[in-house]
Enzyme design. Structure first.
Site, PDB file in Angstrom:
ATOM      1  N   ASP A   1      28.527  26.211  35.380  1.00  0.00           N
ATOM      2  CA  ASP A   1      28.821  25.396  34.030  1.00  0.00           C
ATOM      3  C   ASP A   1      30.232  24.568  34.277  1.00  0.00           C
ATOM      4  O   ASP A   1      31.015  25.375  34.653  1.00  0.00           O
ATOM      5  CB  ASP A   1      28.986  26.200  32.862  1.00  0.00           C
ATOM      6  CG  ASP A   1      29.596  25.727  31.469  1.00  0.00           C
ATOM      7  OD1 ASP A   1      28.610  24.945  30.963  1.00  0.00           O
ATOM      8  OD2 ASP A   1      30.753  25.712  31.435  1.00  0.00           O
TER       9      ASP A   1
ATOM     10  N   TYR B   1      37.714  20.287  32.681  1.00  0.00           N
ATOM     11  CA  TYR B   1      38.255  21.262  33.457  1.00  0.00           C
ATOM     12  C   TYR B   1      39.141  20.656  34.855  1.00  0.00           C
ATOM     13  O   TYR B   1      39.662  21.672  35.675  1.00  0.00           O
ATOM     14  CB  TYR B   1      36.998  22.198  33.949  1.00  0.00           C
ATOM     15  CG  TYR B   1      36.446  23.043  32.787  1.00  0.00           C
ATOM     16  CD1 TYR B   1      37.035  22.913  31.464  1.00  0.00           C
ATOM     17  CD2 TYR B   1      35.356  23.659  33.127  1.00  0.00           C
ATOM     18  CE1 TYR B   1      36.130  23.536  30.654  1.00  0.00           C
ATOM     19  CE2 TYR B   1      34.511  24.185  32.158  1.00  0.00           C
ATOM     20  CZ  TYR B   1      35.214  24.178  30.814  1.00  0.00           C
ATOM     21  OH  TYR B   1      34.316  24.714  29.853  1.00  0.00           O
TER      22      TYR B   1
ATOM     23  N   LYS C   1      30.186  18.315  31.019  1.00  0.00           N
ATOM     24  CA  LYS C   1      30.344  18.155  29.557  1.00  0.00           C
ATOM     25  C   LYS C   1      31.507  16.728  29.707  1.00  0.00           C
ATOM     26  O   LYS C   1      32.315  16.688  30.035  1.00  0.00           O
ATOM     27  CB  LYS C   1      31.139  19.158  28.905  1.00  0.00           C
ATOM     28  CG  LYS C   1      30.571  20.532  29.074  1.00  0.00           C
ATOM     29  CD  LYS C   1      31.125  21.445  28.249  1.00  0.00           C
ATOM     30  CE  LYS C   1      30.663  22.866  28.707  1.00  0.00           C
ATOM     31  NZ  LYS C   1      31.477  23.401  29.879  1.00  0.00           N
TER      32      LYS C   1
ATOM     33  N   HIS D   1      31.484  17.685  24.442  1.00  0.00           N
ATOM     34  CA  HIS D   1      32.418  19.014  24.441  1.00  0.00           C
ATOM     35  C   HIS D   1      32.739  19.709  23.344  1.00  0.00           C
ATOM     36  O   HIS D   1      32.951  20.766  23.107  1.00  0.00           O
ATOM     37  CB  HIS D   1      33.445  18.844  25.456  1.00  0.00           C
ATOM     38  CG  HIS D   1      34.031  20.227  26.103  1.00  0.00           C
ATOM     39  ND1 HIS D   1      34.377  20.217  27.451  1.00  0.00           N
ATOM     40  CD2 HIS D   1      34.338  21.217  25.667  1.00  0.00           C
ATOM     41  CE1 HIS D   1      34.920  21.334  27.715  1.00  0.00           C
ATOM     42  NE2 HIS D   1      34.909  22.109  26.504  1.00  0.00           N
TER      43      HIS D   1
HETATM   44  N1  NAP Z   1      32.279  24.514  25.694  1.00  0.00           N
HETATM   45  C1  NAP Z   1      33.554  25.152  25.636  1.00  0.00           C
HETATM   46  O1  NAP Z   1      34.208  24.660  24.723  1.00  0.00           O
HETATM   47  C2  NAP Z   1      33.726  26.384  26.497  1.00  0.00           C
HETATM   48  C3  NAP Z   1      34.930  27.123  25.948  1.00  0.00           C
HETATM   49  C4  NAP Z   1      35.437  28.200  26.682  1.00  0.00           C
HETATM   50  C5  NAP Z   1      34.558  28.637  28.012  1.00  0.00           C
HETATM   51  N2  NAP Z   1      33.481  27.794  28.253  1.00  0.00           N
HETATM   52  C6  NAP Z   1      32.643  28.033  29.480  1.00  0.00           C
HETATM   53  O2  NAP Z   1      32.317  29.544  29.539  1.00  0.00           O
HETATM   54  C7  NAP Z   1      32.664  30.193  30.492  1.00  0.00           C
HETATM   55  C8  NAP Z   1      32.901  31.616  30.393  1.00  0.00           C
HETATM   56  O3  NAP Z   1      34.078  31.408  29.429  1.00  0.00           O
HETATM   57  P1  NAP Z   1      35.582  32.237  29.934  1.00  0.00           P
HETATM   58  O4  NAP Z   1      35.738  31.659  30.971  1.00  0.00           O
HETATM   59  O5  NAP Z   1      36.391  31.560  28.598  1.00  0.00           O
HETATM   60  O6  NAP Z   1      35.662  33.540  29.861  1.00  0.00           O
HETATM   61  P2  NAP Z   1      34.567  34.812  30.210  1.00  0.00           P
HETATM   62  O7  NAP Z   1      34.056  34.340  31.311  1.00  0.00           O
HETATM   63  O8  NAP Z   1      34.188  35.505  29.107  1.00  0.00           O
HETATM   64  O9  NAP Z   1      35.823  35.828  30.896  1.00  0.00           O
HETATM   65  C9  NAP Z   1      36.454  35.636  32.047  1.00  0.00           C
HETATM   66  C10 NAP Z   1      37.841  36.311  32.047  1.00  0.00           C
HETATM   67  O10 NAP Z   1      37.187  37.855  32.356  1.00  0.00           O
HETATM   68  C11 NAP Z   1      37.676  38.298  33.438  1.00  0.00           C
HETATM   69  N3  NAP Z   1      36.353  38.907  34.014  1.00  0.00           N
HETATM   70  C12 NAP Z   1      35.238  38.317  34.514  1.00  0.00           C
HETATM   71  N4  NAP Z   1      34.221  39.346  34.809  1.00  0.00           N
HETATM   72  C13 NAP Z   1      34.770  40.582  34.551  1.00  0.00           C
HETATM   73  C14 NAP Z   1      34.476  41.928  34.604  1.00  0.00           C
HETATM   74  N5  NAP Z   1      33.076  42.043  35.025  1.00  0.00           N
HETATM   75  N6  NAP Z   1      35.422  42.742  34.305  1.00  0.00           N
HETATM   76  C15 NAP Z   1      36.742  42.545  33.868  1.00  0.00           C
HETATM   77  N7  NAP Z   1      36.701  41.415  33.519  1.00  0.00           N
HETATM   78  C16 NAP Z   1      36.057  40.381  34.028  1.00  0.00           C
HETATM   79  C17 NAP Z   1      37.880  37.064  34.330  1.00  0.00           C
HETATM   80  O11 NAP Z   1      38.725  37.466  35.175  1.00  0.00           O
HETATM   81  P3  NAP Z   1      38.552  37.455  36.924  1.00  0.00           P
HETATM   82  O12 NAP Z   1      38.414  36.062  37.155  1.00  0.00           O
HETATM   83  O13 NAP Z   1      39.964  38.046  37.455  1.00  0.00           O
HETATM   84  O14 NAP Z   1      37.486  38.317  37.259  1.00  0.00           O
HETATM   85  C18 NAP Z   1      38.655  36.190  33.222  1.00  0.00           C
HETATM   86  O15 NAP Z   1      40.041  36.581  33.092  1.00  0.00           O
HETATM   87  C19 NAP Z   1      33.664  29.246  31.233  1.00  0.00           C
HETATM   88  O16 NAP Z   1      34.275  29.473  32.303  1.00  0.00           O
HETATM   89  C20 NAP Z   1      33.412  27.775  30.998  1.00  0.00           C
HETATM   90  O17 NAP Z   1      32.544  27.453  31.804  1.00  0.00           O
HETATM   91  C21 NAP Z   1      33.009  26.677  27.518  1.00  0.00           C
END
Ligand code: NAP
Length: 295
Positions: free
Chosen positions: A47, A52, A81, A112
């Protein structure tokens, strides 16, 4: 069927893998290796988004991942997006993203954010056109609320095939999800890991956890211990058991593997019920409280 084989339908001939690899806050320096590593350990969905600013690097990672696994493009699912702007430029923006990614099409192309205001419907029509032109196998939206979806319905246009929104135990959006289900819009969950105490805790990575949320932290830790998994695995499994594709992001190889290792347990009904009482509103990752997103 294992979690890695599991998919959810988005349209008649497009299925989204239950677990994908998120790339928000993955820098262009890190993205090629991170995406290649993710594909190598088993992720089949990546994704990304124009905003980004890592599409070229993500594209390089996809090519490297396909090369090292021997897979082909059709084995992968890629989401990109559109950042909302002048609807006249939508096709050009999509083509620019495809060029940066090095792809002829994406599997899912999303608007987005609903912040396009009066231009939202024109943007949506442009996405429908991109699907007809074969640039995307499915089209949808992200961060849309019910009223933004109703606007599309009222205009008599085909509904989005997916809405990518913040969904985790503290932001369950039951009314929005029910509306989406009733209208054939697949929910895709982002920021599934927001309830982790370590989530976006590095300097400059702000979040808006309330005192009530901080008090809830222990519930997930205790429940995770019961199933002998990590809190992250519990939170991701919660999303999948609700029928949401999830998109965990990690640059840490061990966590990258852990986040797809979700097969050995399932959350019992009584724990799903307990979690359902823990909804704490709109969310903390991005969209909450931003007036431009609620017009
Ligand atoms: N459409 C939108 O507006 C929107 C908004 C936000 C996100 N997104 C998409 O959704 C994806 C995921 O959301 P996100 O990046 O906000 O948050 P997330 O994936 O829920 O959390 C990522 C965070 O958690 C840590 N992490 C990952 N796996 C872990 C584990 N097993 N144990 C402990 N910590 C862990 C990561 O650190 P490390 O890298 O150090 O492991 C990072 O700090 C994004 O990357 C993006 O592609 C879309």
């Amino acid at each position: 069927m294992t979690i890695l084989q599991r998919t959810f339908p988005i349209n008649a001939d497009t299925n989204i893998p239950a677990v994908g690899f998120g790339t928000f806050l993955v820098s262009p320096n890190d993205a090629p290796d991170a995406v290649r590593a993710a594909i190598t350990v088993g992720y089949r969905h990546v994704d990304t988004a124009a905003v980004y600013q890592n599409e070229e690097a993500v594209g390089a990672g996809i090519r490297a991942g396909l090369e090292s696994t021997g897979l082909s493009r059709q084995d992968m699912f890629v989401t990109a997006k559109l950042w909302p702007g002048d609807p006249e430029h939508t096709a050009a923006q999509c083509n620019a993203s495809l060029a940066r990614l090095g792809l002829r099409y994406v599997d899912l192309y999303l608007i987005h954010s609903p912040q396009g205001g009066r231009e939202r419907l024109a943007q949506w029509r442009a996405l429908l056109e991109l699907k007809r032109a074969g640039k995307a196998r499915a089209v949808g939206v992200s961060n849309f609320r019910q009223k933004h979806l109703e606007e599309i319905k009222a205009a008599g246009l085909p509904m989005p095939e997916a809405n990518q929104v913040e969904l985790h135990p503290w932001s369950q959006k039951p009314d929005l999800v029910a509306y989406m289900r009733a209208n054939g819009i697949a929910p895709i969950a982002y920021s599934s890991l927001a309830p982790l105490s370590t989530w976006r805790s590095k300097p400059g990575q702000s979040s808006a956890k309330t005192a009530e949320m901080k008090r809830d932290d222990g519930v997930f830790a205790t429940m995770a211990q019961k199933y002998r998994v990590t809190e992250a695995q519990l939170l991701l499994r919660w999303g999948i058991q609700n029928g949401y594709a999830v998109l965990p992001k990690s640059l840490n190889p061990e966590r990258m593997r852990q986040n797809i290792d979700l097969d050995g347990f399932s959350i019992e009904d009584q724990d799903m019920e307990l979690i359902s009482t823990m909804d704490r509103g709109d969310g903390i990752a991005w969209s909450s409280g931003d007036p431009s997103l609620v017009d």
